[in-house]
Design a protein around this motif. Structure first.
Motif, PDB file in Angstrom:
ATOM      1  N   PRO B 154       0.829  -1.220   0.000  1.00 39.28           N
ATOM      2  CA  PRO B 154       0.000   0.000   0.000  1.00 39.28           C
ATOM      3  C   PRO B 154       0.854   1.258   0.000  1.00 39.28           C
ATOM      4  N   HIS B 156       0.578   3.668  -2.484  1.00 37.71           N
ATOM      5  CA  HIS B 156       0.008   4.728  -3.291  1.00 37.71           C
ATOM      6  C   HIS B 156      -1.221   5.301  -2.605  1.00 37.71           C
ATOM      7  N   ALA B 157      -1.518   6.500  -2.980  1.00 39.83           N
ATOM      8  CA  ALA B 157      -2.694   7.161  -2.405  1.00 39.83           C
ATOM      9  C   ALA B 157      -3.937   6.325  -2.643  1.00 39.83           C
ATOM     10  N   SER B 158      -3.973   5.685  -3.818  1.00 35.21           N
ATOM     11  CA  SER B 158      -5.175   4.932  -4.171  1.00 35.21           C
ATOM     12  C   SER B 158      -5.450   3.800  -3.197  1.00 35.21           C
ATOM     13  N   ASP B 159      -4.376   3.262  -2.568  1.00 32.93           N
ATOM     14  CA  ASP B 159      -4.599   2.163  -1.631  1.00 32.93           C
ATOM     15  C   ASP B 159      -5.328   2.635  -0.391  1.00 32.93           C
ATOM     16  N   TRP B 160      -5.190   3.879  -0.097  1.00 33.51           N
ATOM     17  CA  TRP B 160      -5.781   4.394   1.136  1.00 33.51           C
ATOM     18  C   TRP B 160      -7.133   5.041   0.900  1.00 33.51           C
ATOM     19  N   VAL B 161      -7.382   5.464  -0.305  1.00 32.55           N
ATOM     20  CA  VAL B 161      -8.672   6.123  -0.523  1.00 32.55           C
ATOM     21  C   VAL B 161      -9.720   5.172  -1.070  1.00 32.55           C
ATOM     22  N   SER B 162      -9.295   4.038  -1.621  1.00 37.37           N
ATOM     23  CA  SER B 162     -10.284   3.192  -2.289  1.00 37.37           C
ATOM     24  C   SER B 162     -11.255   2.572  -1.298  1.00 37.37           C
ATOM     25  N   SER B 163     -10.865   2.512  -0.039  1.00 41.81           N
ATOM     26  CA  SER B 163     -11.804   1.933   0.924  1.00 41.81           C
ATOM     27  C   SER B 163     -12.642   3.007   1.610  1.00 41.81           C
ATOM     28  N   LEU B 164     -12.381   4.252   1.288  1.00 48.17           N
ATOM     29  CA  LEU B 164     -13.158   5.313   1.932  1.00 48.17           C
ATOM     30  C   LEU B 164     -14.532   5.415   1.287  1.00 48.17           C
ATOM     31  N   PRO B 165     -15.555   5.498   2.091  1.00 50.05           N
ATOM     32  CA  PRO B 165     -16.893   5.649   1.498  1.00 50.05           C
ATOM     33  C   PRO B 165     -17.049   7.051   0.931  1.00 50.05           C
ATOM     34  N   PRO B 166     -17.977   7.229  -0.008  1.00 48.01           N
ATOM     35  CA  PRO B 166     -18.211   8.561  -0.548  1.00 48.01           C
ATOM     36  C   PRO B 166     -18.641   9.512   0.570  1.00 48.01           C
ATOM     37  N   ALA B 167     -18.288  10.746   0.419  1.00 51.35           N
ATOM     38  CA  ALA B 167     -18.612  11.717   1.453  1.00 51.35           C
ATOM     39  C   ALA B 167     -20.117  11.961   1.512  1.00 51.35           C
ATOM     40  N   GLN B 168     -20.577  12.277   2.695  1.00 48.88           N
ATOM     41  CA  GLN B 168     -21.988  12.603   2.892  1.00 48.88           C
ATOM     42  C   GLN B 168     -22.290  13.961   2.269  1.00 48.88           C
ATOM     43  N   GLU B 169     -23.475  14.080   1.748  1.00 50.86           N
ATOM     44  CA  GLU B 169     -23.865  15.365   1.210  1.00 50.86           C
ATOM     45  C   GLU B 169     -24.747  16.078   2.216  1.00 50.86           C
TER      46      GLU B 169
END
Lengths: 983, 179
Positions: B154, B156-169
């Motif tokens: 892990p 790359h940035a992508s390894d850490w953001v891919s598990s983040l859920p989309p932000a709440q609106e």
């Protein structure tokens, strides 16, 4: 390259060439297909010949079909186009079905046994008029003749080859022809009608050559209204324009005489105007005053006498000649839970040929139409069978006091569909009805094992296949682990709710909604919308889920609304109410109360928002989120899109704390001379999105998807180009596509396709939208994709910051704070025109997406979203290839194996609905039109479960055998060793 | 089994123990043969054995260095194998990478054992051991590098953001074309 991506690559490798097709023996395992015809308009029996007894029907959904009289199955069926309305059907020569359609301009003959078209001829005339089709027994040069009045002209057409033998125009300009009558055994026809609303016109025409024999007219100052009833071949009954005076019009031997009889003379307590029920029974006709049906006899001397007043709902069928000069007709009356079918002789009211009482399901409503047919019993007497059409559009055959078969043809006109979970399996709840006993279970597994080991005989294989198809597992009435078993709840045009089981498509319950029932207060109720109202999970599991049905009294948008709540397990109407306000929009809010009831806003025509459920708790939740709730409306006729915020009070009306006013925030006015809105689409509210990051494998980069529920896709075309394809030149037609944030009214993206034209079909999911239109320059259909990415987050790339969680990626975002977006788009040619488009949806949104395309051939085609990737290039790099980017081609491939409807057709396809199963790989697909089709679909194959043909028994047996072998060899080796030691 | 057979078959008649090298002749019944002195043997051997021991320790040190250098060849071979395996994830490359990781680790675990035969108070094993450890660490690094090129780390940035859920609106907006 990231970890997740590497694992994803595994899936990509394993599904690089996805074989989505299925094997022959897999058909029917997870899919089902049901065929319907719609509400029957006209039925003609064909029972004379010794062959299969059948009935030919035409329906309001423009279907011509023949049904087996024994079981109600469809022999053959033709679905005409949506503007090809069937006006009449007759059977000619005992072997052709002749149909008149398309406002009387197309006449077709179909071969009765197999439904092949024999001939087609088009009929033209000077003006638009009522269309009448009359079968005659006139023979011209060995040709049987059918006489058609359509488009203001009388045509005689040969039954053999469809050749027009003669035609005749009528000189009277305003003639409205009501009937074309051929008196039995004569060579002429009467064409009768009204002209200038106060003249009765009668033409006598030679059927052999179209020569006018006589023309008479008679004036009646009171005018005529509505339909006419034929009481003999030379006598008509009509009503005057007030509906209070009955007119008996006799045109015997060319002399027209009109005799007036006020209805009040016949019926003492007649209330209000009457309506004639059109029929052609000898010496008898029926009128309807309010809800009372009155049968009136016309005696030979012209005297009218009331024979019966029926207070119950009554349906009258047409006359049927049973023997020389004798006519019978059918009559169905409601009496409580039963219906009474009566067949009477036309000239003898008292003598019933048949009187049967049949218990009728209350959920079918009233009888709308009756068609009777006779047969000769073994003892020589007449028996009758009746085909009845009910209020819920179902079709039933009654014979010998019983319902022989019934067809739920209401399902041909589904308005809206939602799904509901089934009850959880509990110890107390008995579902044992369908369970197998141990012996059968063992037997089944032995058979399966035999099949796996290829020891099965053909009979065994058939038995295995039968077992797989009839597996009790899939039709249980409880939830399953994979979430495959659900209830599909469908609202039909007839105002009936059906709950279908996804396992086998059977109807679990049905409910004719009382709130959508015609009543004094609500004359023309129509269903509009169906929303899941209460979806209990977690803490509210004891409650049953329920759905909300929204309807409206009448077609205009300011008609008062009706709502109704229905329990989805039992199919009982929990409550219903007539609303004081109208319903223009139904907005489900993303909030639920403590009993998991979803909050809904109903917007009325005056732009007031009404909150439901009307509880203090709901208002509490709503007040908390009040300032964050907006709504918008797309006024497609004047090209304005407006956004509103809510005001805390309704203005002008009485104090109602559940009513909120609207304040206009923004509006987008499209220039009406250059743009006309033809399509809008938004994301599905309940769509699951797994991640906001889009990984670019090639340069190991991240792009952030712009994921927002508040995005609206709008497509507009030049007003000139809103017609048929090809009606404009490419220079004067264009298609403009907008992506609009519906909170702020900000246009995120706008693109113009010059030389393109609608119709536009679009689907919006995650951060992309795919739309389909026609490219006039290339003479081909095109599909375009737009993907939206957020630039404002692009600097979140420092790994260490991400590791320690110092980023703003999960903090709540507001539409007012961001605006930097990048779009990527690409267009591809596509061969088909579309009827519907949808996208697969899975439980967590991890599985890759496929588009589901309802083609013009009424099939559903799955197309991988990767084909519609804007990053496709002619020569993708190695890394891009690994990521799954397909080399660029100018058109999208149509892989024959990826038709998920395999060899079936969903006639009249209107909508495709995808519902996620609990199993992440699988989505449930329901396509509806005239037919219904349901299947399970795995966009990346079922990577998270064993395939259906995996033999658990074989695995178990292998393990057992291996363990036994280990034990035996261990014992043997011990023994050997001991022997050796003793040696 | 051979032993058992012997016992069963013939039985023990006599045996000679050659290992007896006690210096006290009194303990024996039989006098030493003439011309044989026990003490002289030891005295004569001491010089020879010292020489021998020196040679042995030299040999041990040499061997230890050889052993310590052995991972280098391994390293080269591993590098070649990795180059052959390519940078895509499949069974072969994963196997190679994991063996490249496992070999140094297991070697490092058994450093003591590897140098056990060459243990001598005269031989300095620190140098070879350090070299051995360094080379193995090099192998490990190669394995980790390979792991990274395969995208299994892990980093790359992508390894850490891919598990983040989309932000709440914050806002919600609904609607559409009026029904």
């Amino acid at each position: 390259m990231p970890i997740t991506h590497a694992f994803l690559l595994f899936f990509i490798f394993s599904s690089l060439q996805p074989t989505l097709s299925l094997y022959e023996d897999q058909v029917g395992l997870t899919d089902w297909h049901q065929q319907y015809i719609g509400k029957v308009k006209q039925a003609v029996f064909h029972t004379h010949k010794t062959g299969r007894k059948r009935v030919v029907v035409s329906t309001e959904d423009n279907v011509i079909a023949t049904l087996d009289l024994r079981r109600g199955e469809i022999f053959w069926r033709h679905v005409l186009g949506h503007n090809d309305v069937v006006d009449g059907i007759v059977i000619a020569l005992g072997k052709y079905v002749i149909t008149l359609s398309s406002e009387g301009s197309i006449l077709r003959a179909w071969n009765l046994p197999d439904g092949q078209m024999v001939w087609e001829s088009s009929l033209h005339g000077p003006k638009h008029s009522k269309s009448l089709l009359v079968m005659t027994n006139v023979v011209i040069e060995k040709d049987n003749v059918v006489i058609i009045f359509s488009n203001g002209r009388l045509h005689a057409v040969s039954c053999i080859d469809g050749e027009v033998l003669w035609n005749k125009d009528f000189e009277v300009e305003s003639l409205k022809v009501q009937k074309v009558i051929q008196p039995p055994g004569s060579n002429f026809v009467y064409v009768v009608g009204f002209a200038a609303s106060s003249h009765f016109e009668m033409y006598q025409i030679n059927a052999k050559n179209g020569e006018l024999l006589k023309h008479e007219s008679a004036a009646f100052s009171g005018g005529f209204s509505g339909e006419v009833s034929l009481v003999s071949s030379e006598t008509l009954v009509a009503l005057d324009s007030t509906g209070l005076i009955l007119l008996r019009i006799r045109f015997h031997k060319g002399n027209v005489s009109i005799q007036q009889t006020p209805i009040s003379n016949l019926v003492e307590d007649s209330l209000g105007p009457a309506v004639i029920i059109p029929s052609s029974i000898m010496e008898l006709f029926a009128i309807k005053i309010n809800a009372v049906t009155i049968f009136i006899r016309v005696t030979g001397t012209g005297k009218l006498e009331v024979v019966e007043k029926a207070n119950h709902e009554t349906a009258v069928g047409d006359a049927l000649s049973i023997s020389e000069g004798q006519q019978a007709f059918g009559l169905v009356q409601h009496a409580g839970r039963d219906i009474h079918l009566t067949v009477k002789l036309a000239h003898d009211w008292g003598g019933d040929l048949l009187k049967e009482s049949i218990k009728m399901d209350q959920q079918r409503g009233l009888v709308h139409k009756v068609f009777i047919n006779n047969y000769v019993r073994t003892d020589g007497s007449y028996g009758f069978r009746a085909l009845i059409v009910m209020e819920d559009h179902s079709l039933l055959l009654l014979q010998q006091g019983a319902i022989v078969w019934s067809r739920e043809d209401g399902l041909a006109s589904i308005i809206d569909v939602t799904t509901s979970e089934l009850p959880v399996e509990r110890a107390g709840v008995s579902v044992a009805k369908v369970e197998l006993n141990l012996f059968e279970w063992l037997k089944g597994h032995m058979l399966k094992l035999k099949g796996t080991l290829m020891l099965a005989s053909p009979e065994d294989i058939a038995a295995i296949q039968y077992m797989r198809l009839k597996s009790s597992e899939k039709s249980k009435m409880t939830r399953d682990h994979n979430g495959f078993r659900k209830l599909l709840i469908a609202l039909t045009r007839a105002g009936k709710l059906f709950a279908l089981h996804t396992g086998d498509g059977r109807i679990v319950w049905s409910l004719l909604l009382q709130s959508l029932h015609k009543s004094e207060a609500c004359q023309h109720p129509i269903g509009l919308n169906l929303c899941p109202w209460q979806v209990p999970h977690h803490h509210a599991l004891d409650e049953n889920p329920s759905v909300l049905v929204v309807g409206r009294c009448g077609p205009s948008s300011d008609a008062p609304g009706v709502i109704s709540f229905v329990d989805s397990y039992t199919g009982k109407e929990l409550s219903s109410s007539s609303l004081v306000h109208s319903v223009a929009q139904v907005i489900p809010l993303p909030y639920t109360d403590s009993t998991e009831q979803r909050l809904h806003l109903l917007i009325d025509a005056d732009k007031h928002a009404h909150l439901y459920p009307k509880t203090p708790e709901a208002i509490g939740i709503f007040q908390r989120e009040f300032s964050n709730i907006y709504w918008y409306s797309v006024e497609d006729d004047n090209g304005i899109i407006k956004g509103y915020a809510l005001k805390s009070k309704c203005d002008g009306t009485v104090a109602d704390k559940f009513c909120f006013g609207s304040r206009e925030l923004w509006s987008i006015v499209l220039p009406s001379e250059s743009e006309k809105i033809i399509a809008t689409v938004t994301r599905k509210l309940n769509e699951a999105v797994h991640t906001q990051a889009k990984l670019i494998a090639a340069d190991q980069d991240v792009m952030y998807k712009y994921i927002s529920r508040n995005l609206l896709f709008v497509a507009t075309v030049a007003p000139k180009a809103s017609g048929e394809i090809g009606s404009v030149t490419p220079e004067e037609s264009w298609l403009v596509v907008y992506l609009i944030d519906t909170v702020t009214g900000f246009v995120l993206h706008r693109v113009t396709h010059h030389g393109s034209q609608g119709p536009v079909e679009a689907v919006f999911s995650e951060n992309w939208v795919v739309y389909h239109y026609f490219n006039l320059r290339a003479h081909r259909y095109e599909m375009s994709v737009i993907e939206i990415y957020d630039q404002s987050w692009a600097d979140n790339k420092d790994v260490w910051k991400l590791v320690v969680g110092k980023h703003n990626l999960t903090s709540p975002i507001s539409s007012y704070s961001r605006s930097e977006v990048v779009t990527k788009s690409q267009s591809y040619f596509f061969t088909h025109s579309l009827k519907a488009i949808a996208v697969t949806s899975t439980a967590k949104g991890i599985t890759s997406k496929q588009l589901l395309i309802g083609t013009i051939g009424d099939q559903v085609l799955a197309l991988d979203k990767r084909f519609l990737d804007p990053r496709r290039s002619v020569n993708p790099t190695q890394a891009e290839r690994e990521e799954g980017i397909i080399p660029l081609t100018d058109s999208l491939p149509i892989i024959p194996q990826s038709y998920i409807t395999h060899n079936l057709r969903v006639e009249g396809l209107r909508g495709i609905i995808t519902v996620p199963a609990k199993l992440e790989s699988t989505t449930l697909v329901f396509a509806h039109g005239l037919d219904l089709f349901f299947t399970h679909f795995a966009p990346s194959r079922t990577y998270d479960s064993l395939t259906e043909d995996f033999s658990c028994a074989l695995l178990l047996i292998t393990i057992v055998v291996l363990v036994a072998a280990i034990f035996v060899t261990w014992v043997l080796s011990q023994r050997k060793e001991l022997q050796d030691k003793w040696r | 089994m051979e032993k058992g057979k012997g016992v069963m078959g013939s039985g023990r008649r006599w045996a000679v123990d050659f290992s007896d090298n006690s210096t006290a002749p009194s303990s024996r019944d039989i006098p030493d043969p003439p011309g044989f002195t026990r003490a002289s043997v030891d005295q004569d051997d001491s010089a020879v054995s010292r020489q021998k021991k020196d040679a042995e320790s030299n040999w041990k040190a040499q061997k230890a260095w050889e052993v310590a250098q052995a991972p280098f060849k391994n390293l080269l071979m591993m590098g070649f194998m990795m180059w052959m395996a390519g940078s895509t994830v499949h069974l072969f490359s994963i196997g190679i990478t994991f063996s490249a990781l496992w070999q140094p680790i297991s070697a490092l675990q058994g450093v003591g054992k590897v140098f056990e035969p060459y243990k001598d108070n005269k031989v300095d094993l620190l140098g070879p051991k350090l070299l051995f450890i360094a080379l193995n660490l090099g192998g490990l690094a190669l394995g980790v590098w390979k792991l990274n090129t395969l995208g299994l780390l892990p980093t790359h940035a992508s390894d850490w953001v891919s598990s983040l859920p989309p932000a709440q609106e914050v806002e919600y907006s609904g609607g559409g074309i009026p029904l």
